[in-house]
Write an enzyme that holds these catalytic residues in place. Structure first.
Site, PDB file in Angstrom:
ATOM      1  N   GLU A  60       0.808  -1.214   0.000  1.00 14.93           N
ATOM      2  CA  GLU A  60       0.000   0.000   0.000  1.00 14.93           C
ATOM      3  C   GLU A  60       0.841   1.264   0.000  1.00 14.93           C
ATOM      4  O   GLU A  60       0.535   2.225  -0.701  1.00 14.93           O
ATOM      5  CB  GLU A  60      -0.961   0.004   1.202  1.00 14.93           C
ATOM      6  CG  GLU A  60      -2.210  -0.848   1.004  1.00 14.93           C
ATOM      7  CD  GLU A  60      -1.972  -2.337   1.101  1.00 14.93           C
ATOM      8  OE1 GLU A  60      -0.880  -2.736   1.545  1.00 14.93           O
ATOM      9  OE2 GLU A  60      -2.858  -3.130   0.730  1.00 14.93           O
ATOM     10  N   HIS A 129     -12.611  -4.525   7.111  1.00 14.24           N
ATOM     11  CA  HIS A 129     -13.229  -4.354   5.791  1.00 14.24           C
ATOM     12  C   HIS A 129     -14.524  -3.536   5.871  1.00 14.24           C
ATOM     13  O   HIS A 129     -15.319  -3.571   4.951  1.00 14.24           O
ATOM     14  CB  HIS A 129     -13.565  -5.716   5.168  1.00 14.24           C
ATOM     15  CG  HIS A 129     -12.385  -6.503   4.712  1.00 14.24           C
ATOM     16  ND1 HIS A 129     -11.444  -7.010   5.571  1.00 14.24           N
ATOM     17  CD2 HIS A 129     -11.991  -6.905   3.481  1.00 14.24           C
ATOM     18  CE1 HIS A 129     -10.532  -7.680   4.877  1.00 14.24           C
ATOM     19  NE2 HIS A 129     -10.838  -7.638   3.614  1.00 14.24           N
TER      20      HIS A 129
END
Ligand SMILES: Cc1ncc(C[n+]2csc(CCOP(=O)(O)OP(=O)(O)O)c2C)c(N)n1
Lengths: 322, 352
Positions: A60, A129
């Protein structure tokens, strides 16, 4: 005109922007061969090839950091964080660099990148999530933050974000990905960044929301005895203060709804702004219906966490009866 | 001046049990028949429990689930090398490791059924929790190893990761810290060759993952990850070395994920059925079965009885997981801090 879901509308925007401008490239985990874990980037690899549709390593910081370099270097990266929870390490690069390159270089360099992040919960997802990180981004001077809640806006806002000259965080409400369909023109159009929209007009209470919570507000408004106005902010930063102020001065009552935890959520900012701008119009305190100040529970108990039409309905009643 | 060579490195590879069930006797670690049978039975158990999870998910009785199919040897072989006082840090694809470490299996199910109690590890088990943000568990394992060393405890830490995790900064920082501080930590990388759809060649330009150890001053080795004996031996050597001050090791267990990434994934979008079939021939359980058969430790009758016993156990586990009393609403507040402040109390009251 095609009837599209949010996913399809984002996909269409990417197709068109990549066709329109060769400088636009897409990068992220599984965005190429797989077409993205939500199928948002489906078909792009076939159309534009691996130089423009990059399946990155699982990194990321590398994704957003290299996107910064690309943007400075003259191309237009549309980076993807696979899920909200994994955008957190990206904040380092965004905060320390993307957001301040224009300022630090006194305008010599700019950083026109887009970061797309699937956001939000209520979909019985795994840990990490279901997050709503918008406030983290809004708190960083130099970033723009947008959140579409309809397929039409999803396409128009993404085109606007890609054509913007500053870094834009584009938050995609996962819960709406396939929940609503609407007609979306296939031609070139943008939805300007910084403009809210009144989704429903009313005179008694203003409900302010963005992303998935717009639908909950509309549901609550539908069932309420009071006449509710629903504002979909679409852009959190820059904020359309005029639309908010006009509505508040009409209704005198405001409820802000968001999924993120209450403390220091964007609702706190709105509440402060509203009392600064419209203090004398208020007939009741600005109320927040938000996520709780707890770790988002796993699926079995997650329904307790999220704002719902029921919780909003209760707030409407309390506000009216204040 | 001509160029000098300052250092030369090698990347060792270990296989003991090949796909035909034949062992290299010279390399075979000390394992009793009982040990081997335990490994085999754990792997069969793990596979059947994994299958159960997949069908529970299909029936809507479980949420998104990551299958361990094909990786049982890497999981069971490595966890079996630990002592109870050692620590195990999982990521999210280690069903057999959890079994070996004695986690009550209904806890494993509960977690994927979306119940926090699945992560409440019993006091006497030195396991940390499942970790979903890739690679973020690695520095924690390093810190735990530091704490053990600091407290003069003679135990080691085993931390799992996938191949995708080796691309993240957390991985490199953790490896570097482990090397610099010479810590008793073993990194066990389940290289199943995919990170969702991302193939190894898109993940790294390195020929092996094991060689990444070299740059950080760690011992690195690649083992056949479908060979329970090789994984066990490499891990045992590594934890023994760690416990006696020999420092950290990185083990690359080269294996294959036979199933989809998770139940939310469709692997046929990015790999061929033929490739999967080729890897089925290297199945870690089949080769151990062949080995046992050769040693007259395996018969069809034994297998039938084994599977029947496991199935019965699994039925009880599912019952226990599904039959558990619901958590009260307070439970989502109670563990935010040691004590609730006025704000949390207010919020709790508002939803009760
Ligand atoms: C930091 C982070 N980014 C993205 C994800 C989404 N995601 C979950 S698993 C996965 C791939 C992991 O691959 P690998 O490390 O090889 O382990 P495997 O799943 O193959 O066992 C990704 C990208 C995540 N969980 N964490």
């Amino acid at each position: 005109m095609a009837t599209l879901t949010l996913v399809q509308a984002i996909n269409l925007a990417l197709r068109l922007e990549m066709k329109r401008d060769k400088k636009v490239i897409v990068l992220g985990e599984d965005v190429g061969v797989d077409g993205g874990v939500f199928r948002v980037t489906e078909g792009l690899l076939k159309l534009y090839g691996p130089e423009r549709v990059i399946d990155t390593p699982l990194a990321e910081t590398g994704i957003i950091g290299s996107a910064i370099g690309m943007a400075v270097g003259g191309i237009k990266p549309v980076a993807e964080a696979q899920f909200d929870g994994f955008s957190i390490p990206m904040i380092d690069q965004l905060y320390s660099h993307a957001a301040r390159i224009r300022n630090r270089s006194r305008g010599r360099f700019t950083c026109p990148l887009v970061l797309r992040i699937p956001c939000g919960g209520g979909i019985r997802a795994l840990e990490h999530h279901s997050e709503s990180p918008e406030t983290f981004f809004c708190h960083i001077p130099g970033l723009k933050v947008v959140v579409p809640s309809t397929p039409y806006d999803a396409k128009g806002l993404l085109s606007a974000a890609i054509r913007d000259s500053d870094p834009v965080i584009y938050l995609e409400p996962k819960k709406l990905y396939r929940a609503i369909k609407e007609e979306v023109p296939e031609n070139d159009f943008t939805v300007p960044i910084g403009k809210a929209i009144v989704r429903r007009e009313g005179t008694d209470v203003t409900l302010i929301a963005w992303g998935a919570m717009v639908q909950e507000c509309l549901k609550a408004a539908e069932g309420a005895k009071a006449s509710c106005e629903v504002i979909d902010l679409r852009s959190l930063k820059p904020l359309d203060i005029e639309t908010i102020t006009a509505s508040v001065q009409k209704t005198g009552r405001v409820i802000v709804v968001h999924e993120a935890p209450k403390t220091c959520g964007f609702g706190a900012e709105l509440s402060a702004l509203i009392q600064e701008k419209s203090f004398l119009s208020l007939k009741a305190p600005v109320t927040r219906v938000t996520g709780l100040d707890i770790i988002i529970p796993l699926p079995k108990l997650e329904h307790y966490y999220f704002p719902s039409a029921d919780k909003i309905a209760k707030a409407i009643e309390n506000t009216i009866n204040y | 001046m001509p160029l000098k060579t300052l250092a030369k490195f090698e990347v060792p590879y270990l296989q003991i049990l090949n796909e035909h069930g034949k062992v290299d006797g010279r390399l075979m670690p000390k394992l009793s028949d009982k040990d081997v049978l335990y490994l085999y039975e754990t792997m069969v158990y793990g596979r059947l429990l994994d299958k159960t999870c997949l069908s529970l998910q299909r029936e809507g009785r479980m949420y998104t689930y990551p299958s361990s199919e094909g990786q049982e040897a890497a999981q069971a072989g490595s966890a079996f090398a630990l002592k109870p006082e050692d620590w195990m840090f999982p990521y999210f694809r280690e069903i057999c490791s959890h079994i070996v470490r004695g986690l009550p299996p209904e806890k494993y199910l509960l977690y994927w059924m979306g119940d926090e109690r699945g992560q409440q590890i019993p006091e006497n088990i030195n396991n940390f929790m499942i970790c979903v943000p890739v690679a973020t568990q690695l520095p924690h394992a390093v810190g735990m190893a530091y704490a053990l060393k600091y407290q003069k405890k003679k135990s080691a830490v085993l931390v799992y990761l996938g191949d995708g995790a080796t691309s993240k900064g957390d991985f490199h920082e953790a490896m570097n810290l482990a090397g610099v501080w010479n810590l008793p930590v073993v990194f066990l990388c389940n290289n199943n060759q995919y990170a969702i759809s991302t193939t190894l060649d898109k993940q790294t330009a390195s020929k092996t993952l094991a060689q990444k150890a070299i740059a950080y001053g760690l011992s690195g080795i690649q083992v056949d990850g479908n060979d329970a004996f090789a994984v066990y031996k490499a891990t045992l050597d590594a934890v023994n070395s760690a416990r006696s001050g020999g420092g950290p090791t990185f083990i690359e267990a080269f294996t294959y994920r036979l199933g989809d990434h998770t139940t939310a994934d469709d692997a046929s979008k990015y790999r061929s059925a033929k490739e999967v079939e080729e890897w089925r021939k290297k199945d870690p359980i089949t080769r151990l079965q062949k080995y046992l058969e050769e040693k007259k430790l395996w018969t069809q009758a034994y297998q039938k009885k084994l599977e029947e016993g496991i199935q019965k156990k699994i039925n009880d586990i599912v019952k226990a997981a599904e039959g558990i009393e619901p958590q009260p609403v307070e439970s989502i507040f109670n563990f935010t801090y040691s004590e609730m402040d006025w704000n949390l109390k207010e919020q709790l009251n508002s939803i009760k």
